[in-house]
Enzyme design. Sequence first.
Site, mmCIF file in Angstrom:
data_model
loop_
_atom_site.group_PDB
_atom_site.id
_atom_site.type_symbol
_atom_site.label_atom_id
_atom_site.label_comp_id
_atom_site.label_asym_id
_atom_site.label_seq_id
_atom_site.Cartn_x
_atom_site.Cartn_y
_atom_site.Cartn_z
ATOM 1 N N VAL A 12 5.414 -29.765 30.096
ATOM 2 C CA VAL A 12 5.496 -31.241 29.860
ATOM 3 C C VAL A 12 4.572 -31.919 30.786
ATOM 4 C CG1 VAL A 12 6.752 -33.209 29.546
ATOM 5 C CG2 VAL A 12 7.789 -31.139 28.648
ATOM 6 N N ARG A 97 20.404 -40.375 31.181
ATOM 7 C CA ARG A 97 20.341 -41.131 30.059
ATOM 8 C C ARG A 97 21.376 -41.791 29.560
ATOM 9 N NH1 ARG A 97 17.687 -35.746 27.198
ATOM 10 N NH2 ARG A 97 15.773 -35.850 27.930
ATOM 11 N N CYS A 126 13.944 -35.217 23.334
ATOM 12 C CA CYS A 126 12.735 -34.933 22.033
ATOM 13 C C CYS A 126 13.302 -35.292 20.683
ATOM 14 C CB CYS A 126 11.972 -34.003 22.252
ATOM 15 S SG CYS A 126 13.043 -32.381 22.422
ATOM 16 N N HIS A 234 9.311 -30.162 16.561
ATOM 17 C CA HIS A 234 10.625 -30.373 16.058
ATOM 18 C C HIS A 234 10.740 -30.792 14.599
ATOM 19 C CE1 HIS A 234 11.861 -28.781 19.868
ATOM 20 N NE2 HIS A 234 12.415 -29.818 20.335
#
Length: 329
Positions: A12, A97, A126, A234
Amino acid sequence: MKVAVVGATGMVGEIMLKVLAERNFPVTELIPVASEKSVGKEIEFKGKKYTVVGLQTAVDLKADIALFSAGGQTSLDWAPKFAEAGTTVIDNSSAWRMDASKKLIVPEINAGELTSADKIIANPNCSTIQMVLVLAPLHKKYNIKRVIVSTYQSITGTGVKAVQQLENEYNGVQGDMAYKYPIHRNAIPQCDVFEENGYTKEEMKLVRETKKIMGDDRIAVTATAVRVPIVGGHSEAVNIEFSNDFDVSEVRKILHETPGVIVQDNTDTFTYPMPLYAAGKDDVFVGRIRRDESQANTLNLWIVSDNLRKGAATNTVQIAEYLVAHQLL
């Protein structure tokens, strides 16, 4: 603008550097940061070479922004140290988060919540990002009651080791296993570890993060996350029950007008989103938009996005862009 990229040598992190360059983010000084084993290595950014430094060195250099993609424990240990030094951290791990004191941001939906006091900002999962980008405008119009999502997730979500496993299996080579089972010619109904309720951590991220980003705990979400032998991208089959009825053509129009979303939905020409064509793009693609004929006020659709770009690196950079544009650093 002094920018640190923590995890710069990872999958990433490398995309983050690429996105920063592509979007001409105003980097005047780049600080690539990685684990001790990578310190001293060189990376290239916009034609210039930079030497990778360790975490403490990066803290001492007092960057304006630090983009983190180095795993949850690193974020828990080091993000507060960067923040104390005056650096605004945008973290790509799951560490912050669901912390009630931290904002969970998808810029197109809730960047307006950000203030200069936010020194640690969380980037969502994601799978969540691509789903909520489609859900948010529909919730505003029709009020979502319940979401059922099944994901078909790329091995790049696991990391380099998983990509190597697939390549080894494809070529008949014995090697390290990222998964408990072969991934070549297989689908593994487990993304991340199992929680006590029988759901995986990935499935519960979709549940919890959706409610937080959308700012509505009343939305019921249930998820099944599956790992498939796809290298990048995805896909999600999503069933949405609304409080109010809808017109399918109006749904298409709303999504067509949503920033960051591209509608690919024409069965006559076999046009629908696929990870093969989402690769390397920053948009979220939606198609197979149709009424669920088994239940009132319910919609089915198919969502695809490049999980390393909008699902990770691009969303992180977009948050940074918002902070710069609104002078919140």
